[in-house]
Each structure stands twice: as structure tokens, then as C-alpha cells.
Scaffold this active site. Structure first.
Site, PDB file in Angstrom:
ATOM      1  N   ARG A 181      -2.508  -2.326  -3.478  1.00 44.74           N
ATOM      2  CA  ARG A 181      -3.741  -1.569  -3.260  1.00 44.74           C
ATOM      3  C   ARG A 181      -3.703  -0.335  -4.153  1.00 44.74           C
ATOM      4  NH1 ARG A 181      -6.498  -0.016   2.494  1.00 44.74           N
ATOM      5  NH2 ARG A 181      -8.433   0.825   1.643  1.00 44.74           N
ATOM      6  N   ARG A 227     -13.823  15.322   7.403  1.00 48.94           N
ATOM      7  CA  ARG A 227     -14.553  15.610   6.170  1.00 48.94           C
ATOM      8  C   ARG A 227     -15.998  15.975   6.481  1.00 48.94           C
ATOM      9  NH1 ARG A 227     -12.276  10.186   3.861  1.00 48.94           N
ATOM     10  NH2 ARG A 227     -10.295  10.824   2.942  1.00 48.94           N
ATOM     11  N   GLU A 229      -8.478  -5.850   5.322  1.00 49.06           N
ATOM     12  CA  GLU A 229      -8.312  -5.465   3.926  1.00 49.06           C
ATOM     13  C   GLU A 229      -7.084  -6.123   3.297  1.00 49.06           C
ATOM     14  OE1 GLU A 229      -9.491  -1.153   3.209  1.00 49.06           O
ATOM     15  OE2 GLU A 229      -9.257  -1.182   5.392  1.00 49.06           O
ATOM     16  N   HIS A 287     -13.312   2.431   0.026  1.00 50.78           N
ATOM     17  CA  HIS A 287     -13.265   1.403   1.085  1.00 50.78           C
ATOM     18  C   HIS A 287     -13.756   0.055   0.563  1.00 50.78           C
ATOM     19  CE1 HIS A 287     -13.754   4.843   4.246  1.00 50.78           C
ATOM     20  NE2 HIS A 287     -12.472   4.597   4.024  1.00 50.78           N
ATOM     21  N   ASN A 298       0.872  -1.180   0.000  1.00 51.34           N
ATOM     22  CA  ASN A 298       0.000   0.000   0.000  1.00 51.34           C
ATOM     23  C   ASN A 298       0.905   1.225   0.000  1.00 51.34           C
ATOM     24  OD1 ASN A 298      -1.914   1.983   0.335  1.00 51.34           O
ATOM     25  ND2 ASN A 298      -2.786   1.150   2.211  1.00 51.34           N
TER      26      ASN A 298
END
Length: 396
Positions: free
Chosen positions: A89, A237, A382, A178, A7
Site C-alpha cells: 500500500r 480533521r 482494502e 481512500h 502497509n
């Protein structure tokens, strides 16, 4: 088989080496401050070690990772040939891919065309791929995208109410993110329920938060949009907001578009509402001391989650399973309780005792025996999902 999961960020590179048969993480770590002074690799294999070094690019960082994996003291491999494949990823598949894909010169070119859809993450993802290919030219490599799980959304769910020609010309639409977490967690929910012929809402709640509606194993809607800014209120956010409010605030604050996007992404959410923190542990502590804005932030967050759960149940024509995952979803008792409160009309009945003190890092049913909807906490994984996808495609 051993799969290396990568990643890559703009100045970092996270990795895990996973034995797929046992799901064991053999080694993991992160290279930090790539491209600057003080670059360091924090590696955990046979033991933990911190390795200082010069990492002007991701290529050097990958070399440090590979050296650490075969090191006689803290490595876990006798030879690099033990790595069957590398899973990367990658943020964005655009409309080019509906699944993970073996990385070839042609597929990499297509991946690069989607850079403008994810300008903060895609360049780093691509740098990581190119660095690995240079250092490990014989290893099969697979791109596992954050967006492809959501590619099964119907057109009426992913389109915005803009001129259709603008969608076709510029690919402005909802993509969702996600995806690796939503795919893994919804798959585990199906396994626990004994079938994928179910209607599931997955609440991935962390500093970044999103919700997906999964019907018969396929995503039919999700809360994030063209970017991760849409949807729930998050750590920093703003989530859903009237587009005209953005122009209004820009005028009042004297911001240009770049300043405004930075403001909406980094200075809003529960941080902006509470004035305390983006960390829900801090919000709970402040709320316990009767900080009204911290309480408001928790209430606003939980209310938005509840609204999405209800709307997705309506979209699917019912609900069989509700899942909480992510740092907040797994560990914040008050959020789960608030989301499930007064949801009996949907068949949700939370067992407050199970919800109040669940074991950490375990899959657990927290709904009551009389609940028509099963409510679970399912820790996400993940990296394991990426490893499985890599194994699936490595021989394509």
C-alpha cells in the site's frame, strides 16, 4: 495464489497473507514500535502470538514477519516460495501513475519523487518496499496507491482555482485518498446492482472520512484534496474551511504554519466541536445524555455528508446507488438515518427497520422497496483489493 499485503507506517508494519482464490486471510499481524525499545510483533496465524524482538528498521521487522509465517507452531507456510507476490500500500501516485504498478528500479524512483506530496506516509511506504526487496529479492512486488482510483477525475473537477502555472509547476491539485476502499466498495455495489453502468456515491466514513462519485465504474469526483484534510469534518480533521480563516486563527493563536497544520489535522473535527471525543460511540453516548456539543458534532458531520451526496448526484446527473462503509458508515445508525432523511427528491427512501439493526460485517440493502435509489451497507476490504491488484500486475 498467496499474496502478502504490506502497509508500512513510520514505526509500524501491518500485513495480511491472503489466499486470492478463496479470499481467506491465512495470517495477519502488525509490528509495532519499529526503531524503538519494546518493538513487538502481534501475529495471528494458526494461533495468536506476541513476539518481542529488536527491530531497528523495517528490514528486521519484515524478517520477523516472514519467520512467523513459516514457523512450525503458528505459521501457515511450509516455505517462503509459496508467496506469489507482495502488494504494498502506497499513499501517493502523484500524476505519474494511473493504476497499480509493478515495482522496478525505475518505478521506485518515480514513486520517490512524490514524497513531498505525502511527507508523513510516503517515506515509511518506501522504507517498507526497500526492506521487502532486500529480504525477498526474488518476489514480484506491486505498488497499490491510495490515489489512483481517483485519477479518472476530469481536469475541471480536480483543479483548484489557483494560477494554472502553479498547478503545472508544483502539482497542487485534488488527488483524493481512500482509493483502495472506494474502488473495492464501488465494485461490490456494481456487482450487487448487476451492472457498472450506474451512478454511485460511496461514503467511506471513519475517523478519516471521504466521499466519491463513481459513474460507470470510474471516479468523477472525491471529497479529499491535495491532502486528506479537505472535505468532510472528520474525527480530528477540520475538513472544508475558508483559507483566510486559517491565517486569521494563526494570528490569534500565535501559531506558525507547522503548528497550524497540526491543529487542523489533530485537534479539530468532531473532537474539537464536541469537546468529548473523536470516537462516534462516545459522541452517541454523550448525545443520549443531552450533551449539546456532542449532538452538534453529529449533526454537523451528517449534514456535510448529505451535502456531498447531493452535490455528487448533481455532478453525475442522477443517482442509482448510495453506499455506506467504514467504521462509522457501517455501525453508526443515526448518521445513516440523518444523511438519508428528506432525500426523497433524489429517490432515496431508507428502511428504518433494516437500518436500525443490520447484521455486522455483512453486505445489506437498507433502502425500502419503493426507493428508486438502492442504499447499501458494504464492509470495505482494502487488503483484498490490494491483493487482487497485485495478482493483476505481478507478471507485468
Amino acid at each position: 495464489m498467496k499474496i502478502l499485503v504490506i502497509n508500512a507506517g513510520s514505526s509500524s508494519l501491518k500485513y495480511q497473507l491472503i489466499q486470492t482464490e478463496t479470499q481467506e486471510v491465512l495470517a495477519k499481524g502488525v509490528c509495532e514500535r519499529i526503531g524503538t525499545e519494546g518493538a513487538v510483533l502481534n501475529h495471528t496465524g494458526k494461533n495468536a502470538v506476541k513476539i518481542q524482538g529488536k527491530m531497528p528498521t523495517h528490514k528486521e521487522a519484515i524478517k520477523y514477519v516472514l519467520d512467523a509465517l513459516v514457523d512450525s507452531d503458528h505459521g501457515v507456510l511450509s516455505d517462503m516460495s509459496e508467496i506469489a507476490a507482495v502488494g504494498h500500500r502506497v499513499l501517493h501516485a502523484g500524476e505519474n501513475f494511473k493504476d497499480s504498478v509493478l515495482i522496478t528500479p525505475d518505478t521506485l524512483k518515480l514513486i520517490e519523487t512524490n514524497t513531498d506530496l505525502g511527507p508523513l506516509h510516503m517515506p515509511a511506504n518506501i522504507m517498507g518496499i526497500k526492506a521487502c526487496r532486500e529480504v525477498m529479492p526474488d518476489a514480484p512486488m506491486v505498488a497499490v496507491f491510495d490515489t489512483t482510483f481517483h485519477s479518472t477525475m476530469p481536469e475541471y473537477a480536480y483543479l483548484y482555482g489557483i494560477d494554472y502555472d502553479d498547478y503545472k509547476n508544483y502539482k497542487v491539485r485534488k488527488y483524493g485518498f481512500h482509493g483502495t476502499s472506494h474502488a473495492y466498495v464501488s465494485g461490490r455495489a456494481s456487482a450487487l446492482m448487476g451492472t457498472d453502468k450506474i451512478k454511485t456515491v460511496v461514503c467511506h466514513l471513519g475517523n478519516g472520512a471521504s466521499i466519491s462519485a463513481v459513474k460507470d465504474g470510474k471516479c468523477v469526483d472525491t471529497s479529499m484534496g491535495l491532502t486528506p484534510l479537505e472535505g468532510l469534518i472528520m474525527g480530528t480533521r477540520c475538513g472544508d474551511i475558508d483559507a483566510a480563516a486559517i491565517e486569521f486563527l494563526m494570528t490569534k493563536k500565535g501559531y506558525d504554519v507547522h503548528q497550524m497544520i497540526d491543529y487542523l489535522n489533530k485537534h479539530c473535527g468532531v473532537l474539537g466541536i464536541s469537546g468529548v471525543s473523536s470516537d462516534f460511540r462516545d459522541l452517541e453516548a454523550a448525545a443520549d445524555k443531552n450533551n449539546s456539543r456532542a449532538m452538534l458534532a453529529l449533526d454537523m458531520f451528517s449534514y456535510r455528508v448529505k451535502k456531498y451526496v447531493g452535490s455528487y448526484a448533481a455532478a453525475m446527473g442522477g443517482l442509482d446507488c448510495l453506499v455506506f462503509t467504514g467504521g462509522i458508515g457501517e455501525h453508526t445508525v443515526c448518521v445513516r438515518e440523518a444523511v438519508c432523511e428528506n432525500m426523497g427528491f433524489l429517490g432515496i427512501d431508507l428502511d428504518k427497520t433494516k437500518n436500525a439493526d443490520p447484521p455486522r460485517d455483512k453486505e445489506i440493502l437498507i433502502s425500502s422497496d419503493k426507493s428508486a435509489v438502492k442504499v447499501y451497507i458494504i464492509p470495505t476490504n482494502e487488503e483484498l483489493y490490494i491483493a487482487r491488484e497485485t495478482l493483476k500486475h505481478k507478471d507485468d
